[in-house]
Design a protein around this motif. Sequence first.
Motif, PDB file in Angstrom:
ATOM      1  N   ILE A  83    -124.288 -17.192 -23.607  1.00  0.00           N
ATOM      2  CA  ILE A  83    -124.911 -18.126 -22.664  1.00  0.00           C
ATOM      3  C   ILE A  83    -124.036 -19.363 -22.476  1.00  0.00           C
ATOM      4  O   ILE A  83    -123.873 -19.862 -21.354  1.00  0.00           O
ATOM      5  N   GLU A  84    -123.443 -19.854 -23.557  1.00  0.00           N
ATOM      6  CA  GLU A  84    -122.560 -21.022 -23.452  1.00  0.00           C
ATOM      7  C   GLU A  84    -121.358 -20.719 -22.574  1.00  0.00           C
ATOM      8  O   GLU A  84    -120.929 -21.557 -21.770  1.00  0.00           O
ATOM      9  N   ARG A  85    -120.821 -19.509 -22.665  1.00  0.00           N
ATOM     10  CA  ARG A  85    -119.700 -19.122 -21.803  1.00  0.00           C
ATOM     11  C   ARG A  85    -120.161 -19.022 -20.346  1.00  0.00           C
ATOM     12  O   ARG A  85    -119.411 -19.378 -19.426  1.00  0.00           O
ATOM     13  N   LEU A  86    -121.381 -18.544 -20.132  1.00  0.00           N
ATOM     14  CA  LEU A  86    -121.932 -18.478 -18.777  1.00  0.00           C
ATOM     15  C   LEU A  86    -122.023 -19.877 -18.171  1.00  0.00           C
ATOM     16  O   LEU A  86    -121.673 -20.086 -17.008  1.00  0.00           O
ATOM     17  N   VAL A  87    -122.481 -20.837 -18.959  1.00  0.00           N
ATOM     18  CA  VAL A  87    -122.590 -22.224 -18.492  1.00  0.00           C
ATOM     19  C   VAL A  87    -121.235 -22.732 -18.024  1.00  0.00           C
ATOM     20  O   VAL A  87    -121.109 -23.326 -16.945  1.00  0.00           O
ATOM     21  N   ARG A  88    -120.198 -22.492 -18.811  1.00  0.00           N
ATOM     22  CA  ARG A  88    -118.859 -22.969 -18.444  1.00  0.00           C
ATOM     23  C   ARG A  88    -118.262 -22.170 -17.293  1.00  0.00           C
ATOM     24  O   ARG A  88    -117.595 -22.718 -16.411  1.00  0.00           O
ATOM     25  N   GLY A  89    -118.518 -20.869 -17.287  1.00  0.00           N
ATOM     26  CA  GLY A  89    -117.929 -20.012 -16.265  1.00  0.00           C
ATOM     27  C   GLY A  89    -118.515 -20.229 -14.880  1.00  0.00           C
ATOM     28  O   GLY A  89    -117.867 -19.888 -13.883  1.00  0.00           O
ATOM     29  N   LEU A  90    -119.716 -20.786 -14.797  1.00  0.00           N
ATOM     30  CA  LEU A  90    -120.359 -21.032 -13.510  1.00  0.00           C
ATOM     31  C   LEU A  90    -120.420 -22.518 -13.167  1.00  0.00           C
ATOM     32  O   LEU A  90    -121.180 -22.926 -12.289  1.00  0.00           O
ATOM     33  N   ASN A  91    -119.639 -23.308 -13.854  1.00  0.00           N
ATOM     34  CA  ASN A  91    -119.557 -24.747 -13.590  1.00  0.00           C
ATOM     35  C   ASN A  91    -118.301 -25.036 -12.774  1.00  0.00           C
ATOM     36  O   ASN A  91    -117.196 -24.754 -13.227  1.00  0.00           O
ATOM     37  N   PRO A  92    -118.394 -25.504 -11.528  1.00  0.00           N
ATOM     38  CA  PRO A  92    -119.538 -26.165 -10.909  1.00  0.00           C
ATOM     39  C   PRO A  92    -120.418 -25.281 -10.029  1.00  0.00           C
ATOM     40  O   PRO A  92    -121.469 -25.749  -9.593  1.00  0.00           O
ATOM     41  N   TRP A  93    -119.998 -24.059  -9.701  1.00  0.00           N
ATOM     42  CA  TRP A  93    -120.819 -23.220  -8.823  1.00  0.00           C
ATOM     43  C   TRP A  93    -120.734 -21.774  -9.255  1.00  0.00           C
ATOM     44  O   TRP A  93    -119.661 -21.328  -9.676  1.00  0.00           O
TER      45      TRP A  93
END
Length: 316
Positions: A220-230
């Motif tokens: 989940i933490e990787r998902l947060v970074r991978g989809l930041n900013p869009w």
Amino acid sequence: MKIIFMGTPDYAAEALEALIKAGHEVTAVVTQPDRAKGRSGQVQCTPVKECAVRHGIAVLQPVKIKTPEAIEELKKYEADVYVVAAFGQILSKEILELPQFGCVNIHASLLPKYRGAAPINQCIIDGEKETGITIMQMDAGIDTGDILAQKKVIIEDKETAETLFDKLSQAGAELIVEALPKIERGEITPIKQDESLVSYVKMMDKSKGRIDWSADAVSIERLVRGLNPWPSAYTSCQGKTVKIWRSDAVETAGECTEQPGTIVLVRKDFFDVACGAGNLRIYELQMEGKKRMDTKSFLLGNPWKEGMILGTESIR
């Protein structure tokens, strides 16, 4: 070399700027049509168009590049090679064969891994330690052409899609400037892609960002970074969307007995959410209709408590 450049976002604009500074003659730029963006609906031109206009370069913006009319327009401009970077349209066989040296693409991965539309996001989501740029001789397939040059880029522990985008933009600009003279002199031996190593990434959309709290905290933490900013990673609380912008994966002792999505710890500067394995410690977030803020500021106006469960309601 005389170049027709095809591209749309900032990633492509940096390469175009580098080619101009290196002394190449860009005879025309092809980019996506101007479109309305944001809540204001104001029409904006692409970063590539902005760069071309600054340098007085002719700009073509066909809705469909493969139409006979668009191809005839291309033929009006001399070019030894077409350089393509995140253009957003597929080129026909006829277009690929127009210039002497064909069409070369600046792709943001180490092909054959991460073919497709969103390699920058996906390599972070997958936990890769490195990625890079591939200069590829384009053919009729999607990112299937021969490799002409590659450059590796390290993915840092807290890399986001935004920071990696910037690094790859620079690397792509540098590599295409290095590669073109070698292509012109015939000093590059094309390398076939190993089909056994292929992976493919579809275009990102907002649905990709919905957090499944039953997944492990590291993912989940990787998902947060991978989809930041869009398109951003998000969950729900009290029927509203909550975007997660900055977090850490925290190991826990033993098996979690709380329902995934449960807030299990609240402190002044962060709160922890139970996941399928481990906790996600959240430092920065954004409630629907509100501005992005650190958790300390957020908790002052939103008294979230231990025991609250995220992600159980439908999002409007």
